[in-house]
Scaffold this motif. Structure first.
Motif, short mmCIF file in Angstrom:
data_model
loop_
_atom_site.label_atom_id
_atom_site.label_comp_id
_atom_site.label_asym_id
_atom_site.label_seq_id
_atom_site.Cartn_x
_atom_site.Cartn_y
_atom_site.Cartn_z
N ARG A 40 -16.32 -31.76 -7.95
CA ARG A 40 -17.11 -30.63 -7.84
C ARG A 40 -18.72 -31.07 -8.41
NH1 ARG A 40 -12.61 -27.46 -9.13
NH2 ARG A 40 -13.25 -27.55 -11.27
N ASN A 41 -18.28 -31.77 -9.59
CA ASN A 41 -19.50 -32.51 -10.05
C ASN A 41 -20.31 -33.40 -9.03
OD1 ASN A 41 -21.29 -32.78 -12.12
ND2 ASN A 41 -20.36 -34.89 -12.72
N LEU A 42 -19.54 -34.17 -8.46
CA LEU A 42 -20.13 -35.19 -7.40
C LEU A 42 -20.94 -34.41 -6.46
CD1 LEU A 42 -20.48 -38.09 -6.61
CD2 LEU A 42 -18.16 -37.84 -5.35
N VAL A 43 -20.22 -33.32 -5.89
CA VAL A 43 -20.87 -32.52 -4.81
C VAL A 43 -21.99 -31.87 -5.22
CG1 VAL A 43 -20.33 -30.44 -3.29
CG2 VAL A 43 -18.68 -32.20 -3.29
N ALA A 44 -22.13 -31.37 -6.45
CA ALA A 44 -23.32 -30.68 -6.95
C ALA A 44 -24.35 -31.82 -7.18
CB ALA A 44 -22.97 -30.21 -8.33
N GLN A 45 -24.05 -32.99 -7.58
CA GLN A 45 -24.96 -33.96 -7.69
C GLN A 45 -25.75 -34.42 -6.36
OE1 GLN A 45 -23.67 -37.47 -9.93
NE2 GLN A 45 -22.93 -36.12 -11.32
N MET A 46 -24.74 -34.40 -5.46
CA MET A 46 -25.34 -34.97 -3.93
C MET A 46 -26.19 -33.86 -3.20
SD MET A 46 -22.27 -36.56 -1.93
CE MET A 46 -20.89 -35.30 -2.21
N ARG A 47 -25.81 -32.61 -4.11
CA ARG A 47 -26.59 -31.34 -3.34
C ARG A 47 -27.82 -31.30 -4.01
NH1 ARG A 47 -23.87 -27.32 -5.35
NH2 ARG A 47 -22.10 -27.28 -3.76
N ARG A 48 -27.98 -31.67 -5.15
CA ARG A 48 -29.39 -31.78 -5.90
C ARG A 48 -30.31 -32.96 -5.31
NH1 ARG A 48 -26.11 -30.27 -10.27
NH2 ARG A 48 -25.54 -32.53 -11.03
N GLY A 49 -29.59 -34.08 -5.01
CA GLY A 49 -30.25 -35.15 -4.36
C GLY A 49 -30.95 -34.64 -3.13
N VAL A 50 -30.21 -33.90 -2.27
CA VAL A 50 -30.79 -33.79 -0.64
C VAL A 50 -31.40 -32.38 -0.66
CG1 VAL A 50 -28.81 -34.98 0.19
CG2 VAL A 50 -28.49 -32.65 -0.01
N LEU A 51 -31.33 -31.57 -1.87
CA LEU A 51 -32.00 -30.24 -1.87
C LEU A 51 -33.57 -30.57 -1.54
CD1 LEU A 51 -31.77 -27.18 -1.89
CD2 LEU A 51 -32.23 -27.41 -4.20
N PRO A 52 -34.24 -31.25 -2.05
CA PRO A 52 -35.72 -31.30 -1.65
C PRO A 52 -36.19 -31.61 -0.36
CG PRO A 52 -35.29 -32.60 -3.67
CD PRO A 52 -33.86 -32.07 -3.28
N TYR A 53 -35.14 -32.32 0.26
CA TYR A 53 -35.41 -32.57 1.61
C TYR A 53 -35.06 -31.61 2.64
CZ TYR A 53 -36.38 -37.19 -0.32
OH TYR A 53 -36.75 -38.27 -1.41
N CYS A 54 -33.75 -30.86 2.22
CA CYS A 54 -33.65 -29.74 2.97
C CYS A 54 -34.83 -28.72 3.09
CB CYS A 54 -32.28 -29.15 2.34
SG CYS A 54 -30.71 -30.11 2.60
N VAL A 55 -35.53 -28.59 2.02
CA VAL A 55 -36.56 -27.49 1.79
C VAL A 55 -37.65 -28.13 2.60
CG1 VAL A 55 -38.33 -26.73 0.16
CG2 VAL A 55 -36.04 -26.60 -0.38
N LEU A 56 -38.01 -29.56 2.62
CA LEU A 56 -39.10 -30.15 3.41
C LEU A 56 -38.59 -29.77 5.01
CD1 LEU A 56 -39.71 -33.37 1.86
CD2 LEU A 56 -41.15 -31.24 1.55
N ALA A 57 -37.31 -30.16 5.39
CA ALA A 57 -37.14 -29.83 6.70
C ALA A 57 -37.10 -28.40 6.93
CB ALA A 57 -35.42 -30.14 7.02
N MET A 58 -37.10 -27.26 6.24
CA MET A 58 -37.07 -25.99 6.42
C MET A 58 -38.73 -25.49 6.61
SD MET A 58 -34.25 -24.28 3.84
CE MET A 58 -34.62 -22.73 4.45
N LEU A 59 -39.58 -26.59 6.18
CA LEU A 59 -40.80 -26.22 6.35
C LEU A 59 -41.50 -27.10 7.47
CD1 LEU A 59 -41.86 -26.53 2.51
CD2 LEU A 59 -41.63 -24.30 3.78
N ARG A 60 -40.58 -27.88 8.22
CA ARG A 60 -41.27 -28.54 9.06
C ARG A 60 -41.93 -27.77 10.33
NH1 ARG A 60 -36.72 -32.22 10.41
NH2 ARG A 60 -35.77 -30.51 10.68
N GLU A 61 -41.37 -26.78 10.81
CA GLU A 61 -41.76 -25.88 11.95
C GLU A 61 -42.48 -24.49 11.55
OE1 GLU A 61 -41.24 -26.90 14.83
OE2 GLU A 61 -40.19 -28.79 13.92
#
Length: 121
Positions: free
Chosen positions: A10-31
């Motif tokens: 669970r901790n590993l998944v949370a760390q991965m989520r934190r690492g990709v979250l900025p790029y998910c936000v950028l992707a949501m702002l792409r269009e």
């Protein structure tokens, strides 16, 4: 499975989520540009992207300071003015770089899982 293994996973998944979250936000702002709470709601509706205002607003501030997003304030018919976020040119470049790296990493991990008998995601 050892008792601590589930917590570590669970901790590993949370760390991965934190690492990709900025790029998910950028992707949501792409269009299109969006305001902060709209991003919070959209992210919360995506399975696995459990997040809230306490995570998203500091992230948006950091992205703005880094020059990856631009902002504008607009009046809102439903309350106080809202800060809208849009992808800056540097954010578009960062997102493209991440997408390329992500594809290579994802494919490599999927290949390793497949070769070890695990089903890739």
């Amino acid at each position: 499975m050892v008792a601590g293994d589930a917590g570590q996973a669970r901790n590993l998944v949370a760390q991965m989520r934190r690492g990709v979250l900025p790029y998910c936000v950028l992707a949501m702002l792409r269009e299109k540009e969006r305001y902060g709470f709209e991003l919070v709601q959209s992210l919360s509706s995506i399975e696995g992207m459990v997040t809230g205002e306490g995570t998203v607003y500091p992230l948006l501030s950091r992205l703005r300071r880094q020059g990856l997003v631009d902002t504008t304030w607009r009046e809102s018919a439903a309350g106080p003015p809202r800060r809208y976020y849009r992808l800056a040119p540097a954010g578009r470049e960062a997102l493209a770089d991440f997408a390329s790296s992500w594809r290579r990493l994802r494919d490599s991990v999927d290949d390793l899982l497949a070769s070890s008998g695990e089903t890739p995601f």
